[in-house]
Design a protein around this motif. Structure first.
Motif, PDB file in Angstrom:
ATOM      1  N   THR A 156      -6.995   3.777   7.512  1.00 33.39           N
ATOM      2  CA  THR A 156      -6.929   3.507   6.073  1.00 33.39           C
ATOM      3  C   THR A 156      -7.334   2.060   5.784  1.00 33.39           C
ATOM      4  O   THR A 156      -7.423   1.243   6.706  1.00 33.39           O
ATOM      5  CB  THR A 156      -5.495   3.722   5.543  1.00 33.39           C
ATOM      6  OG1 THR A 156      -4.665   2.645   6.015  1.00 33.39           O
ATOM      7  CG2 THR A 156      -4.914   5.060   5.997  1.00 33.39           C
ATOM      8  N   VAL A 157      -7.530   1.765   4.507  1.00 29.60           N
ATOM      9  CA  VAL A 157      -7.831   0.370   4.149  1.00 29.60           C
ATOM     10  C   VAL A 157      -6.652  -0.539   4.486  1.00 29.60           C
ATOM     11  O   VAL A 157      -6.826  -1.728   4.751  1.00 29.60           O
ATOM     12  CB  VAL A 157      -8.208   0.217   2.657  1.00 29.60           C
ATOM     13  CG1 VAL A 157      -9.527   0.882   2.359  1.00 29.60           C
ATOM     14  CG2 VAL A 157      -7.129   0.728   1.736  1.00 29.60           C
ATOM     15  N   TYR A 190       0.836  -1.211   0.000  1.00 34.33           N
ATOM     16  CA  TYR A 190       0.000   0.000   0.000  1.00 34.33           C
ATOM     17  C   TYR A 190       0.867   1.257   0.000  1.00 34.33           C
ATOM     18  O   TYR A 190       0.597   2.215  -0.711  1.00 34.33           O
ATOM     19  CB  TYR A 190      -0.935   0.015   1.224  1.00 34.33           C
ATOM     20  CG  TYR A 190      -2.145  -0.872   1.079  1.00 34.33           C
ATOM     21  CD1 TYR A 190      -3.252  -0.454   0.331  1.00 34.33           C
ATOM     22  CD2 TYR A 190      -2.198  -2.126   1.678  1.00 34.33           C
ATOM     23  CE1 TYR A 190      -4.372  -1.261   0.191  1.00 34.33           C
ATOM     24  CE2 TYR A 190      -3.317  -2.946   1.542  1.00 34.33           C
ATOM     25  CZ  TYR A 190      -4.398  -2.503   0.805  1.00 34.33           C
ATOM     26  OH  TYR A 190      -5.511  -3.304   0.667  1.00 34.33           O
ATOM     27  N   ASP A 195      -5.409  -2.587  -5.235  1.00 32.82           N
ATOM     28  CA  ASP A 195      -6.068  -1.288  -5.226  1.00 32.82           C
ATOM     29  C   ASP A 195      -5.354  -0.432  -4.192  1.00 32.82           C
ATOM     30  O   ASP A 195      -5.631  -0.531  -2.994  1.00 32.82           O
ATOM     31  CB  ASP A 195      -7.558  -1.428  -4.879  1.00 32.82           C
ATOM     32  CG  ASP A 195      -8.266  -0.064  -4.848  1.00 32.82           C
ATOM     33  OD1 ASP A 195      -7.595   0.953  -5.139  1.00 32.82           O
ATOM     34  OD2 ASP A 195      -9.457  -0.018  -4.514  1.00 32.82           O
ATOM     35  N   ASN A 237      -5.506   2.630  -3.358  1.00 37.60           N
ATOM     36  CA  ASN A 237      -6.211   3.772  -2.753  1.00 37.60           C
ATOM     37  C   ASN A 237      -6.395   3.529  -1.252  1.00 37.60           C
ATOM     38  O   ASN A 237      -7.013   2.552  -0.836  1.00 37.60           O
ATOM     39  CB  ASN A 237      -7.574   3.943  -3.442  1.00 37.60           C
ATOM     40  CG  ASN A 237      -8.331   5.156  -2.919  1.00 37.60           C
ATOM     41  OD1 ASN A 237      -7.859   5.855  -2.023  1.00 37.60           O
ATOM     42  ND2 ASN A 237      -9.494   5.400  -3.456  1.00 37.60           N
ATOM     43  N   LEU A 238      -5.874   4.437  -0.423  1.00 46.47           N
ATOM     44  CA  LEU A 238      -5.917   4.242   1.033  1.00 46.47           C
ATOM     45  C   LEU A 238      -7.289   4.532   1.635  1.00 46.47           C
ATOM     46  O   LEU A 238      -7.585   4.095   2.743  1.00 46.47           O
ATOM     47  CB  LEU A 238      -4.870   5.125   1.719  1.00 46.47           C
ATOM     48  CG  LEU A 238      -3.412   4.716   1.509  1.00 46.47           C
ATOM     49  CD1 LEU A 238      -2.482   5.698   2.202  1.00 46.47           C
ATOM     50  CD2 LEU A 238      -3.147   3.308   2.007  1.00 46.47           C
ATOM     51  N   ASN A 239      -8.127   5.304   0.917  1.00 43.88           N
ATOM     52  CA  ASN A 239      -9.497   5.570   1.375  1.00 43.88           C
ATOM     53  C   ASN A 239      -9.511   5.996   2.848  1.00 43.88           C
ATOM     54  O   ASN A 239     -10.097   5.343   3.705  1.00 43.88           O
ATOM     55  CB  ASN A 239     -10.355   4.312   1.162  1.00 43.88           C
ATOM     56  CG  ASN A 239     -11.833   4.591   1.410  1.00 43.88           C
ATOM     57  OD1 ASN A 239     -12.267   5.736   1.342  1.00 43.88           O
ATOM     58  ND2 ASN A 239     -12.588   3.555   1.721  1.00 43.88           N
ATOM     59  N   VAL A 240      -8.817   7.105   3.146  1.00 39.01           N
ATOM     60  CA  VAL A 240      -8.625   7.546   4.538  1.00 39.01           C
ATOM     61  C   VAL A 240      -9.944   8.009   5.148  1.00 39.01           C
ATOM     62  O   VAL A 240     -10.657   8.832   4.582  1.00 39.01           O
ATOM     63  CB  VAL A 240      -7.593   8.695   4.608  1.00 39.01           C
ATOM     64  CG1 VAL A 240      -7.373   9.125   6.065  1.00 39.01           C
ATOM     65  CG2 VAL A 240      -6.273   8.274   3.968  1.00 39.01           C
ATOM     66  N   GLN A 241     -10.272   7.439   6.316  1.00 36.41           N
ATOM     67  CA  GLN A 241     -11.437   7.862   7.108  1.00 36.41           C
ATOM     68  C   GLN A 241     -10.915   8.374   8.450  1.00 36.41           C
ATOM     69  O   GLN A 241      -9.795   8.041   8.842  1.00 36.41           O
ATOM     70  CB  GLN A 241     -12.372   6.674   7.379  1.00 36.41           C
ATOM     71  CG  GLN A 241     -12.691   5.826   6.173  1.00 36.41           C
ATOM     72  CD  GLN A 241     -13.924   6.304   5.448  1.00 36.41           C
ATOM     73  OE1 GLN A 241     -14.866   6.732   6.082  1.00 36.41           O
ATOM     74  NE2 GLN A 241     -13.916   6.233   4.132  1.00 36.41           N
TER      75      GLN A 241
END
Length: 285
Positions: free
Chosen positions: A46-47, A25, A32, A34-38
């Motif tokens: 992150t994912v 990552y 994929d 994309n870390l998709n940070v929440q």
């Protein structure tokens, strides 16, 4: 239950696998990336955190089962609390990605923490630092080792600096006014910024730093931030205590490590603890 060395071999293998996933990552080579940070309570997730948490739990449970062990992982703590008995005598305390902010910011200072706690104290610990391609591991009474792809060597801390020359490793993000005041009033003023508690303790083990201080504010470090780094430091001859000299306790039902904590290569440990207490007492007067 398997013996501690067998369990350690499993934990080391799992930690190397976790490090590989995080690197995929970090370097954008994951399927994929994309870390998709929440954000949860102002902390990023992150994912990668979630994927590695799932990997570690699945691998440990496949190898060791659920019967003898409880599991506390940063990413699953809230969802799993109701599914296991309170405070089992043996519990895995896991941080799949310590230093998420540094992971996102690409500083390289992130780590994987896996600790096995018996009652309230760690007996086995693994800290993997993926970007350094190093894995630190320890068992209670068995010493600390650093493992690379070339094998393992034992680590033993030594220092003969004067107190004013000690290097304090500090956080880039977790700072507050009381901590800043404390750091300004210690006898050692050399500072080195490093993310992740695991990477901070690795810096002490590698003798690039000497002291780490944590001072809780509205929040405190959690069991999974501290348990594995504590054992790899203390088994190499360092110390990690509250300012009053008492040991940290884990798996107590409260996952927060409140108050002042000091980790060091053991030189001047008691002196710095007393000095920290004095500075804070003056501040509150």
């Amino acid at each position: 239950m398997k013996d501690l060395q067998e369990i350690l071999a499993i934990a080391r293998q799992v930690a190397w696998g976790a490090a590989d996933i995080l690197k995929s990552y970090y370097h954008g080579t994951a399927k994929d990336p994309n870390l998709n940070v929440q954000y949860q309570q102002n902390e990023p997730v992150t994912v990668a955190d979630v994927a590695v948490s799932q990997y570690i739990l699945e691998e440990l449970q496949a190898a060791l089962g659920n019967e003898d062990f409880g599991y506390i992982s940063e990413e699953t703590y809230k969802s799993r609390r109701d599914t296991q008995p309170d405070n089992p005598p043996w519990v895995w305390i896991i941080d799949p990605l310590d230093g998420t902010r540094d992971f996102i910011d690409k500083t390289g200072d992130y780590a994987v923490h896996i600790a096995l706690v018996q009652e309230t104290r760690p007996v086995l610990a693994v800290v993997a630092v993926p970007e350094a391609e190093k894995l630190y591991y320890a068992t209670k009474g068995g010493g600390t080792f650093v493992e690379t792809h070339n094998g393992s060597i034992p680590l033993q801390l030594s220092s003969n600096k004067q107190v004013k020359d000690l290097i304090v490793v500090v956080s880039r993000s977790h700072r507050n006014e009381r901590l800043n005041h404390l750091l300004k009033n210690l006898p050692c003023q050399n500072q080195k910024a490093v993310g992740s508690v695991g990477c901070k303790i690795a810096a002490i083990l590698e003798q690039q730093a000497d002291v780490y201080i944590s001072l809780s504010n509205k929040t405190a470090p959690k069991d999974w931030d501290i348990a594995a780094p504590e054992l790899i430091l203390t088994e190499a001859g360092g110390k990690f205590t509250h300012f009053d000299g008492t040991f940290l306790q884990y798996n107590t039902g409260d996952i927060s490590q409140w108050g002042g904590l000091l980790a060091s290569n053991s030189q001047y440990h008691e002196v710095l603890c007393k000095e920290a207490e004095k500075v804070l007492a003056e501040l509150s007067n």
